[in-house]
Design a protein around this motif. Structure first.
Motif, PDB file in Angstrom:
ATOM      1  N   ALA A  55     -43.625  -4.861 -31.352  1.00 54.19           N
ATOM      2  CA  ALA A  55     -42.424  -5.664 -31.565  1.00 54.19           C
ATOM      3  C   ALA A  55     -41.243  -4.792 -31.991  1.00 54.19           C
ATOM      4  O   ALA A  55     -40.114  -4.965 -31.515  1.00 54.19           O
ATOM      5  N   LYS A  56     -41.501  -3.839 -32.883  1.00 50.44           N
ATOM      6  CA  LYS A  56     -40.432  -2.964 -33.355  1.00 50.44           C
ATOM      7  C   LYS A  56     -39.939  -2.019 -32.259  1.00 50.44           C
ATOM      8  O   LYS A  56     -38.741  -1.738 -32.158  1.00 50.44           O
ATOM      9  N   LEU A  57     -40.852  -1.528 -31.431  1.00 46.40           N
ATOM     10  CA  LEU A  57     -40.454  -0.670 -30.309  1.00 46.40           C
ATOM     11  C   LEU A  57     -39.564  -1.443 -29.333  1.00 46.40           C
ATOM     12  O   LEU A  57     -38.577  -0.922 -28.816  1.00 46.40           O
ATOM     13  N   MET A  58     -39.918  -2.713 -29.089  1.00 49.99           N
ATOM     14  CA  MET A  58     -39.120  -3.536 -28.175  1.00 49.99           C
ATOM     15  C   MET A  58     -37.735  -3.817 -28.755  1.00 49.99           C
ATOM     16  O   MET A  58     -36.737  -3.861 -28.021  1.00 49.99           O
ATOM     17  N   GLU A  59     -37.650  -3.990 -30.071  1.00 49.41           N
ATOM     18  CA  GLU A  59     -36.351  -4.207 -30.703  1.00 49.41           C
ATOM     19  C   GLU A  59     -35.414  -3.023 -30.455  1.00 49.41           C
ATOM     20  O   GLU A  59     -34.203  -3.192 -30.344  1.00 49.41           O
ATOM     21  N   GLN A  60     -35.995  -1.838 -30.375  1.00 47.75           N
ATOM     22  CA  GLN A  60     -35.208  -0.616 -30.194  1.00 47.75           C
ATOM     23  C   GLN A  60     -35.080  -0.196 -28.735  1.00 47.75           C
ATOM     24  O   GLN A  60     -34.583   0.901 -28.433  1.00 47.75           O
ATOM     25  N   ASP A  61     -35.528  -1.069 -27.813  1.00 49.02           N
ATOM     26  CA  ASP A  61     -35.474  -0.758 -26.372  1.00 49.02           C
ATOM     27  C   ASP A  61     -36.231   0.519 -26.035  1.00 49.02           C
ATOM     28  O   ASP A  61     -35.824   1.298 -25.160  1.00 49.02           O
ATOM     29  N   ILE A  62     -37.341   0.765 -26.724  1.00 51.76           N
ATOM     30  CA  ILE A  62     -38.173   1.935 -26.447  1.00 51.76           C
ATOM     31  C   ILE A  62     -39.261   1.539 -25.454  1.00 51.76           C
ATOM     32  O   ILE A  62     -40.033   0.613 -25.708  1.00 51.76           O
ATOM     33  N   ASP A  72     -53.811   6.924 -15.050  1.00 52.01           N
ATOM     34  CA  ASP A  72     -52.634   6.687 -14.219  1.00 52.01           C
ATOM     35  C   ASP A  72     -51.862   5.490 -14.764  1.00 52.01           C
ATOM     36  O   ASP A  72     -52.472   4.505 -15.206  1.00 52.01           O
ATOM     37  N   PRO A  73     -50.524   5.531 -14.762  1.00 56.13           N
ATOM     38  CA  PRO A  73     -49.746   4.392 -15.267  1.00 56.13           C
ATOM     39  C   PRO A  73     -50.122   3.098 -14.553  1.00 56.13           C
ATOM     40  O   PRO A  73     -50.211   3.057 -13.321  1.00 56.13           O
ATOM     41  N   CYS A  74     -50.356   2.038 -15.326  1.00 56.44           N
ATOM     42  CA  CYS A  74     -50.760   0.760 -14.729  1.00 56.44           C
ATOM     43  C   CYS A  74     -49.899  -0.410 -15.193  1.00 56.44           C
ATOM     44  O   CYS A  74     -49.897  -1.465 -14.547  1.00 56.44           O
ATOM     45  N   SER A  75     -49.180  -0.256 -16.307  1.00 52.14           N
ATOM     46  CA  SER A  75     -48.321  -1.347 -16.779  1.00 52.14           C
ATOM     47  C   SER A  75     -47.308  -0.809 -17.778  1.00 52.14           C
ATOM     48  O   SER A  75     -47.424   0.325 -18.257  1.00 52.14           O
ATOM     49  N   GLU A  76     -46.330  -1.633 -18.077  1.00 53.51           N
ATOM     50  CA  GLU A  76     -45.297  -1.234 -19.018  1.00 53.51           C
ATOM     51  C   GLU A  76     -44.797  -2.451 -19.781  1.00 53.51           C
ATOM     52  O   GLU A  76     -44.993  -3.597 -19.353  1.00 53.51           O
ATOM     53  N   LEU A  77     -44.147  -2.199 -20.911  1.00 52.83           N
ATOM     54  CA  LEU A  77     -43.566  -3.263 -21.718  1.00 52.83           C
ATOM     55  C   LEU A  77     -42.050  -3.174 -21.653  1.00 52.83           C
ATOM     56  O   LEU A  77     -41.476  -2.090 -21.743  1.00 52.83           O
ATOM     57  N   THR A  78     -41.411  -4.320 -21.482  1.00 57.80           N
ATOM     58  CA  THR A  78     -39.957  -4.391 -21.537  1.00 57.80           C
ATOM     59  C   THR A  78     -39.566  -5.579 -22.406  1.00 57.80           C
ATOM     60  O   THR A  78     -40.212  -6.624 -22.367  1.00 57.80           O
ATOM     61  N   PRO A  79     -38.507  -5.461 -23.176  1.00 56.79           N
ATOM     62  CA  PRO A  79     -38.120  -6.543 -24.086  1.00 56.79           C
ATOM     63  C   PRO A  79     -37.455  -7.706 -23.364  1.00 56.79           C
ATOM     64  O   PRO A  79     -36.859  -7.531 -22.302  1.00 56.79           O
ATOM     65  N   THR A 185     -38.580   4.322 -16.024  1.00 54.66           N
ATOM     66  CA  THR A 185     -37.317   4.682 -16.666  1.00 54.66           C
ATOM     67  C   THR A 185     -36.175   3.830 -16.132  1.00 54.66           C
ATOM     68  O   THR A 185     -35.316   3.363 -16.891  1.00 54.66           O
ATOM     69  N   ILE A 186     -36.163   3.615 -14.819  1.00 55.06           N
ATOM     70  CA  ILE A 186     -35.144   2.756 -14.210  1.00 55.06           C
ATOM     71  C   ILE A 186     -35.279   1.332 -14.722  1.00 55.06           C
ATOM     72  O   ILE A 186     -34.286   0.668 -15.056  1.00 55.06           O
ATOM     73  N   ASN A 187     -36.522   0.829 -14.803  1.00 53.45           N
ATOM     74  CA  ASN A 187     -36.750  -0.525 -15.327  1.00 53.45           C
ATOM     75  C   ASN A 187     -36.154  -0.674 -16.718  1.00 53.45           C
ATOM     76  O   ASN A 187     -35.521  -1.682 -17.045  1.00 53.45           O
ATOM     77  N   GLN A 188     -36.402   0.332 -17.538  1.00 47.96           N
ATOM     78  CA  GLN A 188     -35.911   0.302 -18.909  1.00 47.96           C
ATOM     79  C   GLN A 188     -34.390   0.161 -18.937  1.00 47.96           C
ATOM     80  O   GLN A 188     -33.839  -0.629 -19.712  1.00 47.96           O
ATOM     81  N   GLU A 189     -33.712   0.902 -18.085  1.00 50.40           N
ATOM     82  CA  GLU A 189     -32.251   0.864 -18.063  1.00 50.40           C
ATOM     83  C   GLU A 189     -31.726  -0.455 -17.513  1.00 50.40           C
ATOM     84  O   GLU A 189     -30.763  -1.021 -18.035  1.00 50.40           O
ATOM     85  N   VAL A 190     -32.353  -0.954 -16.455  1.00 51.68           N
ATOM     86  CA  VAL A 190     -31.908  -2.221 -15.857  1.00 51.68           C
ATOM     87  C   VAL A 190     -32.010  -3.348 -16.883  1.00 51.68           C
ATOM     88  O   VAL A 190     -31.078  -4.143 -17.069  1.00 51.68           O
ATOM     89  N   VAL A 191     -33.145  -3.414 -17.559  1.00 53.95           N
ATOM     90  CA  VAL A 191     -33.355  -4.475 -18.552  1.00 53.95           C
ATOM     91  C   VAL A 191     -32.420  -4.302 -19.738  1.00 53.95           C
ATOM     92  O   VAL A 191     -31.834  -5.279 -20.229  1.00 53.95           O
ATOM     93  N   SER A 192     -32.255  -3.068 -20.215  1.00 51.52           N
ATOM     94  CA  SER A 192     -31.401  -2.833 -21.381  1.00 51.52           C
ATOM     95  C   SER A 192     -29.945  -3.184 -21.086  1.00 51.52           C
ATOM     96  O   SER A 192     -29.187  -3.527 -22.004  1.00 51.52           O
ATOM     97  N   GLN A 193     -29.549  -3.132 -19.819  1.00 48.01           N
ATOM     98  CA  GLN A 193     -28.185  -3.487 -19.445  1.00 48.01           C
ATOM     99  C   GLN A 193     -28.047  -4.968 -19.091  1.00 48.01           C
ATOM    100  O   GLN A 193     -26.970  -5.426 -18.708  1.00 48.01           O
TER     101      GLN A 193
END
Length: 292
Positions: A55-62, A72-79, A185-193
């Protein structure tokens, strides 16, 4: 949001304390301040992570990326709520015109192909056929020059017998790993914006939650191609993965200034959104350095 990618590769417990991530292993305890963390890659299924830390990582957009049994990467978290203008931006995204989407996609594809040509030139490969194909590109790439050029580009740089369809071949494994890190990384930026990754300008698969990210990432793939060219004769191990992740920290020129690739991605996505919202009239290209 920080700049470091924290790579968890051994059995450990991840928890939260005073705006720090606590990494506890059988022999050690480390504290990592949130201000330094841009992404956490959990590369082992033997890691325990507390829900409070998540929860705290998501608050900080990490960004948090989880890997499977094969590492191998299989999933990710986005806020859910990373931008106060999210609803407003989504409304704008839904109303983007077809002509604007096609115009941006043409620019992105052209940029990608030009980067591929630059790599080929750097390795003194014949670019005649690829340039000829690029000269035939149409609006929205209706004739699919992107795919045609890919069938020439990959065998040219990785060998005549190479094909992107062979998923267990070591070069493809490395490429897929690097591309997955890039996509995340792109997902993170799209969501954060404050935009939806699902609604693309060109990709529109009902089975792809990251259509928009798949569109915007294209001019950056070639930086991972370059790194795989250096790594392809090595084993795909922890060191190789770390080097692929570290591509995001390579320095490039964007809009006349020097940026780490991870920061250039932020600028690129911001600019693309301004272009789609008619706040910018031109497209800034992502360039491969002359010396690779």
């Amino acid at each position: 949001m920080g700049w470091k990618t924290v790579f968890i590769s051994s059995k450990s417990k991840l928890s939260y304390k005073a705006n720090h991530m606590i990494i506890q292993t059988a022999t050690d305890i480390k504290e990592m301040p949130f201000s330094q963390i841009g992404c956490v890659v959990v590369s082992t299924t033997q890691t325990v992570i507390t829900s409070y830390l998540i929860a705290k990582l998501m608050e900080q957009d990490i960004k948090v990326i989880f890997c499977d049994n094969d590492h191998d990467p299989c999933s990710e978290l986005t806020p859910y709520y990373s931008n106060i203008k999210r609803n407003q931006n989504i409304e704008k995204q839904i109303s983007w015109t077809i002509s604007k989407k096609e115009q941006l996609w043409t620019e992105i594809v052209t940029n990608k192909i030009e980067n591929q040509i630059q790599i080929m030139k750097a390795f003194h490969l014949d670019t005649t056929e690829v340039i000829a194909e690029l000269d035939q590109i149409e609006d929205n790439d209706h004739s699919n020059r992107e795919a045609i050029i890919a069938m020439k580009y990959f065998p040219a740089i990785f060998g005549t017998n190479f094909t992107r369809g062979t998923h267990d071949e070591i070069t493809n494994v490395m490429l897929n790993y690097g591309y997955t890190i890039l996509l995340s990384t792109i997902n993170q930026e799209v969501v954060s914006q404050g935009y939806l990754t699902q609604l693309g300008i060109h990709h529109h698969s009902l089975q792809n939650d990251f259509n928009l990210s798949s569109d915007l990432m294209e001019p950056f793939r070639q930086f991972f191609d370059l790194e795989v060219l250096k790594l392809r004769d090595e084993e795909f191990n922890l060191d190789t993965k770390l080097r692929l992740i570290d591509v995001l920290n390579h320095e490039i020129k964007y809009d006349g200034k020097s940026y780490l690739i991870r920061n250039a991605i932020t600028k690129h996505i911001q600019y693309c959104f301004k272009f789609m919202d008619s706040k910018k009239d031109s497209f800034i290209k992502v360039g491969i350095p002359d010396e690779v």
